[in-house]
Motif scaffolding. Structure first.
Motif: not given
Length: 334
Positions: A174-181, A184-193, A202-206, A208-212
């Motif tokens: 739900a925030g930048a730090l875990v989204a980046k993790y 970087r480390a996950g096989d997928g990302f989960i959030c809610t609408s 501006e926060t989650l998807l960017p 996630v991309a930085a972590g990838l």
């Protein structure tokens, strides 16, 4: 390729009835089914909290192709990570290629009543989750694991019934730090609408991309999953009224994060007006209009849409959605 999933409302229905809905989801053309792993539900009156791992085993045995998983489990307090690794090793061995472990840092409502533990700050919860992921993957890939972490230890531990392939781990953020993790480390990302658009853009998807990018290796099958809060019915007023059952979702993180009693959570949710209860949901009786609204999330890059319906008649939702909405989604987005 768009994946269409069903969110089994574990907090709302008895396990056997919920199992019927999961089976019906496959019959209605859904690709996946996810269940929360709650020790306590969002409300005390008529609430339910089945053990997710037992339920997933039953669902796997009664279906043939449905991908299934937790959304989300906390493998750090109620469970030692080695036990989660054993459980998902068994599920992965029984239902190869059909199991996903979705994880998060947890909420006090689930972890405190069952353990009596003092609920720690986010920094510790995040550290525990990272360490748990490392340990679980070692147990799935190595024979004898002696692990000495900050929070968890094992001594020559072996998972004897390993999954045929590594169980994918999806990380909820739900925030930048875990989204980046998650990237970087996950096989997928989960959030809610239902959150503010800038949270995704501006926060989650960017992040996630930085972590990838930071992962240093390509992940061509990386899944961007989002739980879509949708109340769809041919009767618009019925669709609106159905959202009352999940008014707790409209509570802010500040209002609910430290709540450890489902009776108190229920009291807070019941006090919300219908307009606020419905604010987290896409409420519609028009398939075309609903697909347009869902399409805004697909355009952002989400490819795995897990639909959560709030009403008591889940069979009606699955049938109506499968007939009127899912075909439009597949034609439009692939």
């Amino acid at each position: 390729m768009l994946t269409i999933g069903y969110k089994a409302s574990a907090e709302q229905f008895a396990p056997s009835k919920l199992l019927d809905f999961g089976i019906l989801a496959e019959q209605a053309g859904f690709d996946s089914c996810f269940i929360s792993d709650h020790f306590q539900p969002w409300k005390h009156t008529d609430g339910h909290a089945p053990y997710s791992l037992a339920w997933l085993g039953a669902l796997g045995a009664r279906t043939s192709k449905l991908v299934m998983g937790t959304s989300v489990m906390t493998p750090t307090f109620r469970y030692h990570p080695s036990i989660v690794a054993q459980a998902f090793g068994t599920l992965g061995a029984m239902f190869p290629g059909r199991v996903i472990l979705g994880i998060g840092t947890g909420e006090g409502l689930n972890e405190v009543p069952s353990t009596g533990a003092v609920w720690p700050e986010f920094k510790e919860r995040f550290a525990r989750m990272r360490e748990a992921v490392t340990l679980m993957r070692q147990l799935w890939s190595e024979e004898r694991v002696t692990f000495e972490g900050t929070y968890y230890r094992t001594e020559k531990a072996t998972i004897y019934d390993k999954p045929e392939q590594m169980v994918p781990i999806y990380v909820a953020a739900a925030g930048a730090l875990v989204a980046k993790y998650a990237g970087r480390a996950g096989d997928g990302f989960i959030c809610t609408s239902g959150k503010k658009p800038e949270l995704y853009t501006e926060t989650l998807l960017p992040n996630v991309a930085a972590g990838l990018e930071a992962a240093g290796k390509p992940k061509p099958n990386y899944d961007r999953m989002i739980e879509m809060k949708v109340s769809f019915d041919t009767d618009k007023q019925r669709a609106l009224e159905d959202t009352r059952h999940w008014a707790a979702l409209a509570l802010s993180p500040e209002e609910k994060m430290s709540v450890e009693d489902p009776a108190e959570m229920e009291r807070l949710a019941d006090a919300l007006p219908l307009e606020r209860a419905a604010s987290r949901w896409m409420v519609s009786n028009d398939p075309e209009e609903l697909v347009e609204r869902i399409g805004t999330y697909v355009a952002l890059g989400f490819n795995h849409l897990v639909f959560h319906a709030p009403g008591p008649d889940q069979a009606r939702f699955l049938t109506l959605f499968g007939e009127h909405v899912a075909p439009l989604l597949r034609r439009r987005f692939g």
